[in-house]
Scaffold this motif. Structure first.
Motif, PDB file in Angstrom:
ATOM      1  N   ARG A  70       1.031  -0.958   0.306  1.00 37.25           N
ATOM      2  CA  ARG A  70       0.299  -0.160  -0.449  1.00 37.25           C
ATOM      3  C   ARG A  70       1.077   0.835  -0.202  1.00 37.25           C
ATOM      4  O   ARG A  70       0.238   2.034  -0.930  1.00 37.25           O
ATOM      5  N   ILE A  71       1.982   1.534   0.742  1.00 30.84           N
ATOM      6  CA  ILE A  71       3.135   2.241   1.045  1.00 30.84           C
ATOM      7  C   ILE A  71       3.661   2.636  -0.494  1.00 30.84           C
ATOM      8  O   ILE A  71       3.772   3.956  -0.831  1.00 30.84           O
ATOM      9  N   ILE A  72       3.537   1.606  -0.954  1.00 29.09           N
ATOM     10  CA  ILE A  72       4.808   1.714  -2.579  1.00 29.09           C
ATOM     11  C   ILE A  72       3.490   2.323  -3.636  1.00 29.09           C
ATOM     12  O   ILE A  72       4.359   3.120  -4.371  1.00 29.09           O
ATOM     13  N   VAL A  73       2.826   1.424  -3.639  1.00 27.33           N
ATOM     14  CA  VAL A  73       1.315   2.359  -4.886  1.00 27.33           C
ATOM     15  C   VAL A  73       1.108   3.678  -4.304  1.00 27.33           C
ATOM     16  O   VAL A  73       0.700   4.592  -5.726  1.00 27.33           O
ATOM     17  N   ALA A  74       1.201   4.346  -3.287  1.00 27.46           N
ATOM     18  CA  ALA A  74       0.428   5.592  -2.683  1.00 27.46           C
ATOM     19  C   ALA A  74       2.075   6.239  -2.817  1.00 27.46           C
ATOM     20  O   ALA A  74       1.700   7.451  -3.732  1.00 27.46           O
ATOM     21  N   VAL A  75       3.440   6.014  -2.694  1.00 27.25           N
ATOM     22  CA  VAL A  75       3.860   7.032  -3.166  1.00 27.25           C
ATOM     23  C   VAL A  75       5.022   6.919  -4.970  1.00 27.25           C
ATOM     24  O   VAL A  75       4.973   8.144  -5.560  1.00 27.25           O
ATOM     25  N   GLY A  76       4.414   5.727  -5.256  1.00 27.15           N
ATOM     26  CA  GLY A  76       5.158   5.869  -7.482  1.00 27.15           C
ATOM     27  C   GLY A  76       3.557   6.554  -7.509  1.00 27.15           C
ATOM     28  O   GLY A  76       3.517   7.083  -8.774  1.00 27.15           O
ATOM     29  N   ARG A  77       2.004   6.405  -6.947  1.00 26.43           N
ATOM     30  CA  ARG A  77       1.581   7.268  -7.333  1.00 26.43           C
ATOM     31  C   ARG A  77       1.274   8.444  -7.397  1.00 26.43           C
ATOM     32  O   ARG A  77       1.236   9.728  -8.748  1.00 26.43           O
ATOM     33  N   ASP A  78       1.992   8.954  -6.351  1.00 23.01           N
ATOM     34  CA  ASP A  78       2.695  10.617  -6.116  1.00 23.01           C
ATOM     35  C   ASP A  78       3.867  11.222  -6.991  1.00 23.01           C
ATOM     36  O   ASP A  78       3.731  12.332  -7.310  1.00 23.01           O
ATOM     37  N   VAL A  79       4.583   9.942  -7.600  1.00 20.90           N
ATOM     38  CA  VAL A  79       5.809  10.206  -8.218  1.00 20.90           C
ATOM     39  C   VAL A  79       5.608  10.481  -9.362  1.00 20.90           C
ATOM     40  O   VAL A  79       6.131  11.317 -10.417  1.00 20.90           O
ATOM     41  N   LEU A  80       4.761   9.615 -10.009  1.00 19.15           N
ATOM     42  CA  LEU A  80       3.794   9.563 -11.802  1.00 19.15           C
ATOM     43  C   LEU A  80       3.192  11.300 -11.819  1.00 19.15           C
ATOM     44  O   LEU A  80       3.218  10.885 -12.773  1.00 19.15           O
ATOM     45  N   SER A  81       2.377  11.387 -11.138  1.00 19.26           N
ATOM     46  CA  SER A  81       1.589  12.404 -10.705  1.00 19.26           C
ATOM     47  C   SER A  81       1.969  13.535 -10.965  1.00 19.26           C
ATOM     48  O   SER A  81       1.696  14.802 -11.199  1.00 19.26           O
ATOM     49  N   SER A  82       3.301  13.921  -9.795  1.00 22.75           N
ATOM     50  CA  SER A  82       4.351  15.584 -10.255  1.00 22.75           C
ATOM     51  C   SER A  82       5.625  15.442 -10.217  1.00 22.75           C
ATOM     52  O   SER A  82       5.682  16.499 -10.803  1.00 22.75           O
ATOM     53  N   ILE A  83       6.092  14.039 -11.339  1.00 26.88           N
ATOM     54  CA  ILE A  83       7.378  14.953 -11.994  1.00 26.88           C
ATOM     55  C   ILE A  83       6.846  14.231 -13.064  1.00 26.88           C
ATOM     56  O   ILE A  83       5.913  13.654 -13.915  1.00 26.88           O
ATOM     57  N   ASP A  84       7.651  15.404 -14.399  1.00 27.92           N
ATOM     58  CA  ASP A  84       7.722  14.888 -15.396  1.00 27.92           C
ATOM     59  C   ASP A  84       8.116  14.309 -16.033  1.00 27.92           C
ATOM     60  O   ASP A  84       9.519  13.450 -15.613  1.00 27.92           O
ATOM     61  N   GLY A  85       7.076  13.563 -17.517  1.00 29.55           N
ATOM     62  CA  GLY A  85       7.388  12.046 -17.692  1.00 29.55           C
ATOM     63  C   GLY A  85       6.666  11.247 -17.475  1.00 29.55           C
ATOM     64  O   GLY A  85       7.019   9.756 -17.528  1.00 29.55           O
ATOM     65  N   GLY A  86       6.450  11.489 -16.606  1.00 26.55           N
ATOM     66  CA  GLY A  86       5.893  10.297 -15.764  1.00 26.55           C
ATOM     67  C   GLY A  86       4.168  10.067 -16.512  1.00 26.55           C
ATOM     68  O   GLY A  86       3.672  10.994 -16.322  1.00 26.55           O
ATOM     69  N   VAL A  87       3.205   8.863 -16.449  1.00 28.48           N
ATOM     70  CA  VAL A  87       1.895   8.630 -16.614  1.00 28.48           C
ATOM     71  C   VAL A  87       0.895   8.693 -15.747  1.00 28.48           C
ATOM     72  O   VAL A  87       1.044   7.331 -14.688  1.00 28.48           O
ATOM     73  N   ALA A  88       0.307   9.923 -15.476  1.00 37.71           N
ATOM     74  CA  ALA A  88      -0.308  10.413 -14.777  1.00 37.71           C
ATOM     75  C   ALA A  88      -1.523   9.240 -13.747  1.00 37.71           C
ATOM     76  O   ALA A  88      -1.737   9.078 -13.047  1.00 37.71           O
ATOM     77  N   ASP A  89      -1.537   9.252 -14.881  1.00 37.06           N
ATOM     78  CA  ASP A  89      -3.456   8.363 -14.698  1.00 37.06           C
ATOM     79  C   ASP A  89      -2.774   6.238 -14.730  1.00 37.06           C
ATOM     80  O   ASP A  89      -3.995   5.364 -14.737  1.00 37.06           O
ATOM     81  N   ALA A  90      -1.524   5.761 -14.961  1.00 32.69           N
ATOM     82  CA  ALA A  90      -0.913   4.988 -14.346  1.00 32.69           C
ATOM     83  C   ALA A  90      -0.808   4.360 -13.064  1.00 32.69           C
ATOM     84  O   ALA A  90      -0.785   4.958 -12.511  1.00 32.69           O
ATOM     85  N   GLU A  91      -1.135   2.857 -13.067  1.00 30.07           N
ATOM     86  CA  GLU A  91      -1.469   2.630 -11.321  1.00 30.07           C
ATOM     87  C   GLU A  91       0.141   1.972 -12.019  1.00 30.07           C
ATOM     88  O   GLU A  91       0.339   0.518 -12.599  1.00 30.07           O
ATOM     89  N   PRO A  92       0.435   2.443 -10.143  1.00 31.88           N
ATOM     90  CA  PRO A  92       2.322   1.251 -10.072  1.00 31.88           C
ATOM     91  C   PRO A  92       1.263  -0.173  -9.990  1.00 31.88           C
ATOM     92  O   PRO A  92       0.683  -0.027  -9.450  1.00 31.88           O
ATOM     93  N   VAL A  93       2.449  -0.646  -9.896  1.00 38.03           N
ATOM     94  CA  VAL A  93       2.161  -2.633  -9.857  1.00 38.03           C
ATOM     95  C   VAL A  93       3.326  -2.964  -8.751  1.00 38.03           C
ATOM     96  O   VAL A  93       4.515  -2.730  -9.417  1.00 38.03           O
TER      97      VAL A  93
END
Length: 349
Positions: free
Chosen positions: A259-282
């Motif tokens: 749960r922590i990894i997915v939350a951190v991954g979502r935050d990174v993908l949505s806030s850093i340029d180059g990440g796919v914001a609507d993609a779900e970390p696995v």
């Protein structure tokens, strides 16, 4: 006996040249001003046609003025003949250059519409060389040189040239094949079997130019790329997945860790340029390792070069979150035992 030109003839001849040059300058200035004031059309290559017509018109006016000046002067038959041939040859050369630029631009436009790389110079250069070759043949014919023996000699000599330039021709056809197949185009990020990788900058008649992530230029022969297993990170789609490997200790709650990894991954993908914001970390736990349970984190990014900054931010934020949640990241530890030994003299006594 040849009569020298009179002052009147010289004045009229100079006036003809001046009029031609003045008219050429006026044409260029007029076209430039009209081109700046008229609204742009939907076709992006109309400027090429305008510039080609401007160059041809100005060149024809200058050569026409010189031609008319030659007719006013009392030239001998031989001088008059070679003067006219020289002016006609110059006109043919200028027309060939203008047409070659126009054809090159049209080829680039067609490549853009058909999806073939428009920045690849190989097709544009081939088209320009073909037009210039035809222009040179016409020029030789105008100068009185018979081109039939020349074409025959070129046909016979072409075999010897082809044998001598096997590597060059192999690179040429390999470059054409790479672009025509659309498997490799400028802008793609590729990796070669020898370890070189980078963005394709250009594919010309001999080699492919790449720019690596350190902004260094890598030049590779086209035949080497055509005969190698090349990884293209932009095909079939530009976006791709990056994988981060990590581990946690055995006493951690894996559901909480996920749960922590997915939350951190979502935050990174949505806030850093180059990440796919609507993609779900696995998160995938896969190994009972010697130091802990190992897992992989899979995240979707827009292109290959974006992974470095995203991986940097993800590792930094995940480490901070793990420390805040009390989750340990195991690391190898080495213990050393120091044994006390008796002095040599004591053991002997």
């Amino acid at each position: 006996m040849h009569q020298p030109p009179t002052w009147a003839e010289l004045i009229f001849a100079v006036a003809a040249v001046v009029v031609g040059v003045t008219a050429a300058v006026l044409i260029r200035v007029l076209v430039k001003r009209l081109n700046g004031r008229l609204p742009r059309s939907a076709w992006t290559r109309d400027d090429v046609f305008v510039n080609a017509l401007r160059d041809l018109a100005s060149s024809a006016l200058v050569i026409g003025g010189a031609w008319f000046a030659a007719t006013l002067l009392p030239l001998t038959g031989t001088v008059s003949k070679w003067t006219y041939r020289l002016l006609l040859s110059l006109l043919i050369l200028l027309v060939a250059l203008a047409v070659s630029r126009l054809v090159g631009s049209l080829v680039r436009t067609v490549l853009t519409k058909t999806g073939v790389a428009s920045s690849a110079s190989i097709f544009v250069n081939i088209a320009r060389i073909a037009v210039l070759a035809v222009g040179m043949l016409i020029l030789l014919q105008t100068m009185g040189v018979s081109i039939t023996p020349l074409l025959t000699a070129m046909g016979v000599g072409g075999i010897a040239i082809a044998l001598a330039l096997q590597d060059t021709l192999a690179n040429l056809f390999a470059g054409v094949h790479l672009l025509a197949s659309r498997k490799l185009q400028p802008g793609n990020y590729i990796k070669l079997p020898d370890g070189h990788e980078g963005y394709v900058v250009d594919i010309n008649w001999r080699n492919t130019t790449m720019r690596d992530l350190l902004d260094n230029m890598v030049i590779v022969p086209n035949a080497m790329i055509s005969n190698s297993a090349v990884v293209n990170y932009d095909q079939p789609a530009k976006d791709l997945y990056m994988v981060v490997q990590a581990r946690v200790t055995y006493d951690c709650d894996l559901a909480t860790v996920e749960r922590i990894i997915v939350a951190v991954g979502r935050d990174v993908l949505s806030s850093i340029d180059g990440g796919v914001a609507d993609a779900e970390p696995v998160v995938r736990f896969h190994t009972f390792g010697d130091l802990g349970i190992e897992f992989s984190v899979i995240m979707q990014i827009e292109e290959y070069g974006d992974q470095f900054l995203i991986k940097h931010e993800f590792v930094k934020r995940l480490h901070e979150r793990f420390r805040a949640e009390g989750i340990d990241i195991p690391h190898p530890m080495r213990g050393m035992d120091f044994l006390e030994r008796e002095p040599l003299g004591t053991a002997a006594s």
